[in-house]
Design a protein around this motif. Structure first.
Motif, PDB file in Angstrom:
ATOM      1  N   MET A  61       1.004  -1.084   0.063  1.00 41.12           N
ATOM      2  CA  MET A  61       0.006  -0.245  -0.093  1.00 41.12           C
ATOM      3  C   MET A  61       0.853   1.221  -0.043  1.00 41.12           C
ATOM      4  N   ASP A  62       1.900   1.266   0.769  1.00 45.24           N
ATOM      5  CA  ASP A  62       2.969   2.285   0.830  1.00 45.24           C
ATOM      6  C   ASP A  62       3.510   2.578  -0.530  1.00 45.24           C
ATOM      7  N   GLU A  63       3.927   1.501  -1.125  1.00 44.91           N
ATOM      8  CA  GLU A  63       4.494   1.671  -2.906  1.00 44.91           C
ATOM      9  C   GLU A  63       3.507   2.199  -3.463  1.00 44.91           C
ATOM     10  N   ARG A  64       2.431   1.737  -3.358  1.00 41.70           N
ATOM     11  CA  ARG A  64       1.084   2.089  -4.400  1.00 41.70           C
ATOM     12  C   ARG A  64       1.051   3.690  -4.178  1.00 41.70           C
ATOM     13  N   THR A  65       0.984   3.931  -2.936  1.00 45.15           N
ATOM     14  CA  THR A  65       0.490   5.467  -2.608  1.00 45.15           C
ATOM     15  C   THR A  65       1.909   6.394  -3.089  1.00 45.15           C
ATOM     16  N   ARG A  66       2.937   6.008  -2.923  1.00 42.62           N
ATOM     17  CA  ARG A  66       4.094   6.680  -3.533  1.00 42.62           C
ATOM     18  C   ARG A  66       4.224   6.697  -4.868  1.00 42.62           C
ATOM     19  N   HIS A  67       3.740   5.523  -5.566  1.00 43.81           N
ATOM     20  CA  HIS A  67       3.675   5.725  -7.188  1.00 43.81           C
ATOM     21  C   HIS A  67       2.638   6.453  -7.703  1.00 43.81           C
ATOM     22  N   LEU A  68       1.458   6.473  -6.931  1.00 41.72           N
ATOM     23  CA  LEU A  68       0.467   7.546  -7.431  1.00 41.72           C
ATOM     24  C   LEU A  68       0.945   9.135  -7.320  1.00 41.72           C
ATOM     25  N   ALA A  69       1.502   9.108  -6.052  1.00 41.37           N
ATOM     26  CA  ALA A  69       1.937  10.526  -5.727  1.00 41.37           C
ATOM     27  C   ALA A  69       2.990  11.007  -6.742  1.00 41.37           C
ATOM     28  N   GLU A  70       3.929  10.064  -7.373  1.00 40.81           N
ATOM     29  CA  GLU A  70       5.009  10.312  -8.364  1.00 40.81           C
ATOM     30  C   GLU A  70       4.146  10.767  -9.521  1.00 40.81           C
ATOM     31  N   LEU A  71       2.920  10.148  -9.876  1.00 43.26           N
ATOM     32  CA  LEU A  71       2.452  10.400 -11.187  1.00 43.26           C
ATOM     33  C   LEU A  71       1.421  11.550 -10.908  1.00 43.26           C
ATOM     34  N   GLY A  72       1.654  12.194  -9.835  1.00 40.88           N
ATOM     35  CA  GLY A  72       0.572  13.419  -9.895  1.00 40.88           C
ATOM     36  C   GLY A  72      -0.806  13.205  -9.494  1.00 40.88           C
ATOM     37  N   HIS A  73      -1.299  12.196  -8.854  1.00 39.09           N
ATOM     38  CA  HIS A  73      -2.548  11.937  -8.606  1.00 39.09           C
ATOM     39  C   HIS A  73      -2.869  12.419  -7.130  1.00 39.09           C
TER      40      HIS A  73
END
Length: 73
Positions: A61-73
């Motif tokens: 879940m942390d990885e997914r959150t970081r990935h979404l933040a990097e995409l600008g969502h």
């Protein structure tokens, strides 16, 4: 290890848990030391497995959150 997230906590009410503890003590009283240790080891293994699954889930879940933040969502 720190306290677990409330979302992972289920369990019994305090009175029900206290009753279960008393009943379990009565059930395991006749076991010899080796049997009691084997039972305790099995319970401990189950706890380690649960915590491992929860830790992996939290990491994903942390990885997914970081990935979404990097995409600008």
């Amino acid at each position: 290890m720190g306290p677990e997230s409330k979302s992972f906590q289920t369990g019994l009410s305090e009175p029900t848990f206290d009753d279960l503890k008393r009943r379990l003590v009565d059930l395991v009283e006749p076991l010899n030391d080796a049997q009691l240790l084997e039972l305790a080891d099995g319970i401990h293994d189950m706890l380690r497995q649960r915590r491992s699954v929860r830790r992996r889930h939290a990491e994903r879940m942390d990885e997914r959150t970081r990935h979404l933040a990097e995409l600008g969502h």
